[in-house]
Write a protein that holds these residues in place. Sequence first.
Motif, PDB file in Angstrom:
ATOM      1  N   SER A 531     -50.861  11.865  22.892  1.00  0.00           N
ATOM      2  CA  SER A 531     -49.976  11.474  21.001  1.00  0.00           C
ATOM      3  C   SER A 531     -51.184  10.901  20.040  1.00  0.00           C
ATOM      4  N   ASP A 532     -53.149  10.640  21.298  1.00  0.00           N
ATOM      5  CA  ASP A 532     -53.406   9.694  19.742  1.00  0.00           C
ATOM      6  C   ASP A 532     -54.397  10.401  21.375  1.00  0.00           C
ATOM      7  N   ALA A 533     -55.076  10.909  21.671  1.00  0.00           N
ATOM      8  CA  ALA A 533     -56.270  11.549  23.123  1.00  0.00           C
ATOM      9  C   ALA A 533     -57.675  10.922  22.834  1.00  0.00           C
ATOM     10  N   ARG A 534     -57.530  11.310  21.126  1.00  0.00           N
ATOM     11  CA  ARG A 534     -59.097  11.484  21.505  1.00  0.00           C
ATOM     12  C   ARG A 534     -59.123   9.175  20.242  1.00  0.00           C
ATOM     13  N   ASN A 535     -58.441   8.842  20.646  1.00  0.00           N
ATOM     14  CA  ASN A 535     -58.355   7.180  20.578  1.00  0.00           C
ATOM     15  C   ASN A 535     -59.149   6.306  20.441  1.00  0.00           C
ATOM     16  N   ASP A 536     -60.618   5.689  19.837  1.00  0.00           N
ATOM     17  CA  ASP A 536     -60.882   5.257  20.665  1.00  0.00           C
ATOM     18  C   ASP A 536     -61.486   3.197  19.995  1.00  0.00           C
ATOM     19  N   GLU A 537     -60.527   3.349  19.274  1.00  0.00           N
ATOM     20  CA  GLU A 537     -60.096   1.920  19.196  1.00  0.00           C
ATOM     21  C   GLU A 537     -59.206   1.351  20.251  1.00  0.00           C
ATOM     22  N   ALA A 538     -58.104   2.637  20.443  1.00  0.00           N
ATOM     23  CA  ALA A 538     -57.276   1.965  20.741  1.00  0.00           C
ATOM     24  C   ALA A 538     -56.795   2.685  21.560  1.00  0.00           C
ATOM     25  N   LEU A 539     -55.429   2.658  22.956  1.00  0.00           N
ATOM     26  CA  LEU A 539     -55.485   3.175  23.580  1.00  0.00           C
ATOM     27  C   LEU A 539     -54.236   4.336  23.290  1.00  0.00           C
ATOM     28  N   PHE A 540     -53.237   3.856  21.851  1.00  0.00           N
ATOM     29  CA  PHE A 540     -52.927   5.041  21.009  1.00  0.00           C
ATOM     30  C   PHE A 540     -52.778   4.470  19.837  1.00  0.00           C
ATOM     31  N   SER A 541     -52.328   5.041  18.974  1.00  0.00           N
ATOM     32  CA  SER A 541     -51.403   4.226  17.839  1.00  0.00           C
ATOM     33  C   SER A 541     -50.295   4.208  17.788  1.00  0.00           C
ATOM     34  N   ARG A 542     -49.648   3.476  17.197  1.00  0.00           N
ATOM     35  CA  ARG A 542     -48.357   2.837  17.345  1.00  0.00           C
ATOM     36  C   ARG A 542     -47.591   4.620  16.384  1.00  0.00           C
ATOM     37  N   GLU A 543     -48.053   4.492  14.936  1.00  0.00           N
ATOM     38  CA  GLU A 543     -48.012   5.848  14.280  1.00  0.00           C
ATOM     39  C   GLU A 543     -47.981   6.893  14.469  1.00  0.00           C
ATOM     40  N   ASN A 544     -48.913   7.131  16.223  1.00  0.00           N
ATOM     41  CA  ASN A 544     -48.715   8.601  16.205  1.00  0.00           C
ATOM     42  C   ASN A 544     -47.518   8.720  17.337  1.00  0.00           C
ATOM     43  N   ALA A 545     -48.008   7.139  18.525  1.00  0.00           N
ATOM     44  CA  ALA A 545     -46.702   7.368  19.631  1.00  0.00           C
ATOM     45  C   ALA A 545     -45.315   7.610  18.592  1.00  0.00           C
ATOM     46  N   ASP A 546     -45.283   6.958  17.679  1.00  0.00           N
ATOM     47  CA  ASP A 546     -43.539   7.228  17.642  1.00  0.00           C
ATOM     48  C   ASP A 546     -43.294   8.025  16.454  1.00  0.00           C
ATOM     49  N   TYR A 547     -44.235   9.150  16.337  1.00  0.00           N
ATOM     50  CA  TYR A 547     -44.159  10.431  15.864  1.00  0.00           C
ATOM     51  C   TYR A 547     -43.957  11.843  17.246  1.00  0.00           C
ATOM     52  N   TRP A 548     -44.743  11.664  18.007  1.00  0.00           N
ATOM     53  CA  TRP A 548     -44.432  11.675  19.410  1.00  0.00           C
ATOM     54  C   TRP A 548     -43.098  11.477  20.291  1.00  0.00           C
ATOM     55  N   MET A 549     -43.259  10.563  20.817  1.00  0.00           N
ATOM     56  CA  MET A 549     -42.682  10.190  22.068  1.00  0.00           C
ATOM     57  C   MET A 549     -40.696   9.819  21.269  1.00  0.00           C
ATOM     58  N   PRO A 550     -39.941  10.188  22.428  1.00  0.00           N
ATOM     59  CA  PRO A 550     -40.952  10.746  23.895  1.00  0.00           C
ATOM     60  C   PRO A 550     -40.591  11.398  24.213  1.00  0.00           C
ATOM     61  N   VAL A 551     -40.890  12.256  24.948  1.00  0.00           N
ATOM     62  CA  VAL A 551     -41.358  13.592  25.506  1.00  0.00           C
ATOM     63  C   VAL A 551     -39.735  14.340  25.782  1.00  0.00           C
ATOM     64  N   GLY A 579     -44.642  -3.966  21.844  1.00  0.00           N
ATOM     65  CA  GLY A 579     -44.947  -3.443  20.817  1.00  0.00           C
ATOM     66  C   GLY A 579     -46.106  -2.086  20.095  1.00  0.00           C
ATOM     67  N   LEU A 580     -46.113  -1.534  21.171  1.00  0.00           N
ATOM     68  CA  LEU A 580     -46.695  -0.093  20.948  1.00  0.00           C
ATOM     69  C   LEU A 580     -45.974   0.597  20.990  1.00  0.00           C
ATOM     70  N   THR A 581     -44.870   0.884  21.601  1.00  0.00           N
ATOM     71  CA  THR A 581     -44.056   2.034  20.433  1.00  0.00           C
ATOM     72  C   THR A 581     -42.609   1.627  20.645  1.00  0.00           C
ATOM     73  N   ALA A 582     -41.519   2.658  20.053  1.00  0.00           N
ATOM     74  CA  ALA A 582     -40.182   1.915  19.893  1.00  0.00           C
ATOM     75  C   ALA A 582     -39.749   3.147  21.315  1.00  0.00           C
ATOM     76  N   ALA A 583     -40.050   4.027  21.728  1.00  0.00           N
ATOM     77  CA  ALA A 583     -39.248   4.406  22.875  1.00  0.00           C
ATOM     78  C   ALA A 583     -39.322   3.178  23.765  1.00  0.00           C
ATOM     79  N   ARG A 584     -38.135   3.666  24.932  1.00  0.00           N
ATOM     80  CA  ARG A 584     -37.368   3.025  25.961  1.00  0.00           C
ATOM     81  C   ARG A 584     -37.665   3.499  27.020  1.00  0.00           C
TER      82      ARG A 584
END
Length: 843
Positions: A531-551, A579-584
């Motif tokens: 969801s945020d593969a090139r992020n070098d500051e964080a594992l991924f941004s919450r914004e991107n994860a919340d847009y794409w996840m869950p699969v 708190g990294l994602t809304a998906a459970r």
Amino acid sequence: MSNRPYDPHAIEEKWQAAWDAEGLYSVTEDPDKPKKYILEMFPYPSGDIHMGHVRNYSIGDVVARYWTMRGRNVLHPIGWDAFGLPAENAAIKSSTHPAEWTYANIDKQAASFKRMGFSYDWDRTVKSCDVDYYRWGQWIFLKFWERGLVERKKSPVNWCPSCKTVLANEQVIGDGVCWRCKSVVEKRDLEQWYFKITDYAQELLDDLDTLTGWPERVKTMQANWIGRSEGAEVEFELCDASGEPSGEMITVFTTRPDTLFGCTFFLLAPEHPLVGVLTEGTEYVDAVQEVVRATARETAVERASGEAEKVGAFTGRYVINPVNGEKVPVWVSNYVLMEYGTGAVMAVPCGDERDFEFARKYGLPIPPVVLATDDPLLDELGTVADRVMDDVPWDEAFAGDGVMVQSGAFTGMAGGKDSEGMRAVTEWLASEGRGRFSVNFRLRDWLISRQRYWGNPIPAVHCPACGLVPVPEDQLPVVLPMDVDITKGETLADHPEFYETTCPACGGAARRETDTMDTFTCSSWYYFRYSDARNDEALFSRENADYWMPVDQYIGGIEHAILHLLYSRFFTKVFADMGLTAAREPFTNLLTQGMVKKDGETMSKSKGNVVAPEDMIARYGADALRAFILFMAPPDKDLDWNQDGLEGMYRFLSRLWRYVDDVAAGGGSAADAADDAAKALLRERHRVAGKVTGDIERFGFNTALSAMMELLNAATDYHRTAADAARDAALEREVAEVLTLLIAPYAPHMAEELWREVLGHAGSVHREAWVTFDEALAAADEVEIVVQVNGKVRGKVVVAADADEATVREAALNVPRVAEQIEGLTVRKVVVVPGKLVSVVAG
Ligand code: ANZ
Ligand code: ZN
């Protein structure tokens, strides 16, 4: 343009290059557009791709392309699960560094994926052996540690002698063999690292109910693996060597506290720490040690299966049964597992088959305490509270629900799992401070450390002064050194430049952890990283994860029903709690694809029956191969490879090509020639478009392709038989475009060439809107109905599609052969199945 033959090779290379140049499959987050995340399981780069990959990734590609055409913002990424043992084994064999071997295979597979025309967003690719990927795995480890989810402890663990590493319980499969190399796994007592997945056992179980898009089979496997049991913990007081109560308690877990009055012996697992303490220096020690040694020779599976011959020995000690104060002898036996419950068991031979066998073998009493409601003994014992009978006239234990007898004040209550008696006894125990309701899980913590080189280093330091110290976040990554002599099978433990370090806490000399992480830790979060593969500051941004996840749709092999799928669910839940994602839950819908076989056997190098995708592409093109592998069988079923079928698919594509090419060349009449033939073709166009759409959404790729073949047949018949002047040019063009759009997800290169170059459109067919259809136009005017008399087919009748039941019934009874059959009989019943069947019962 006309009469150009179908040349898959020229077309495929041309469009692969064009798509790359146009960035056709790159995707960005767009909050205004509904998303679809389509994912196939992370490939392992063990060599070039095989037919199993072709199938898996073709399924995903059709689904991804379809949803793109349906206007969704589709994320369809690819990457590699690149750490692991095969690279090391290959390195030892061929003197190539695991990194070299791995990256070469990744390049090979990537080229093959491109040749297959898969619509991946290559900008999001990850390789788990890249430091900018695995550093986040280390970060996750530290965060889990902070949350109390990391533990280092000594316990009996699974050891694969051939892989020379420990394994998680989930990696011991079948008859106790290593999931990767199939060697028989041994038990060793070692200190290892664990992720506390058991903290999430209840939620992992409960949330299976929310996964309505998962196969039942997979959910059942996970539920059984988690293995929740409701019961009670009961405390038995240990007697000292002279047989007097010692005040020390031993706890057991039981699902049947209602059977406590039938407990006539008490068992300890051979590994139980009390075994040595109780028997040391006594006359019982030799016999007990013999059981301990015999048990150590058995595999975990033999023991758990309960099929191994039960052996046991008396320890010389007793415990006191809390319900009746009786002294009960303590034995040691191989069928008690140290890893389950408390490693101690209250044995009730009348209610538990294993205890029954053991009691018979060693001559221990078997008093009945729960009787089936139809048991003749009930007349005699139904209201007897004290023990008057010490043996049962049975050949096996009675484990079902029944009535409690010889059970003191509880006599007469319902007994069984989750029964009135079970609750009453537990409540009584609780009031006496001798027990409590309790839930037990089969699931164990996940052993994640591996004694191998090619993996993600565990970011920890062993300090003689401070103990275990996590590597501080700002000192990540712990880089895997490349200069280990792997051809000698070296690991990080052979590499002082790696492990000699200073303690991050006290600065003193310390030793860096040399174990690496189980590769399943790398594949438990890769779908988040996409969801945020090139992020070098964080594992991924919450914004991107919340847009794409869950699969939305996950596709992969059933072999991961527990392993990868359970671990990924665990990671997702922890991420949500962080708190990294809304998906459970990570994967809303799961498709488990079947195997590709040849002559009924799995393709494998050792059997010499491997069909290389590359050779098939060289002969028929990637489009034919993609369409064919989907045509052969429904995706969840195994399929048997058949070259003639591939040839047939190639011919179908060639015919489709020729048809579109002919139609595009012109001819026919401009007038709207709405004769019967044109009407029938129009109907077929709408019917097939509807069918293909419905089929894709339920993964009926094979029937979708059959329907396209039917439409092509109808279209070519019309093209050939209708006189030139009477042919409806507009209709033919529409059908040609519809066929091109419908085939696009399956044969993307051919469809693109037809769409852009033959039909003359400016944009890509893969950005076109999906075909619409009109149910009313698709409906046939007339339908043929089968007529049965007393279960036998006696004729057919054609009726108007919208005819009412009475009309259909009338027409059916008037079919001459039907009338003949029922002459002189009474018609008892007529069942009308609209559009299909009339069944007449007469006699
Ligand atoms: C007394 C009893 C009486 C039991 C009875 C069963 C039937 P599940 O259902 O799988 O959770 N048990 C407990 N710990 C054990 C261990 N470490 N090794 C082997 N067996 C163990 O199984 C729970 C039951 O398995 C427990 O309930 C215990 O036997 C046994 F009529 O306790 B029972
Ligand atoms: Zn192994």
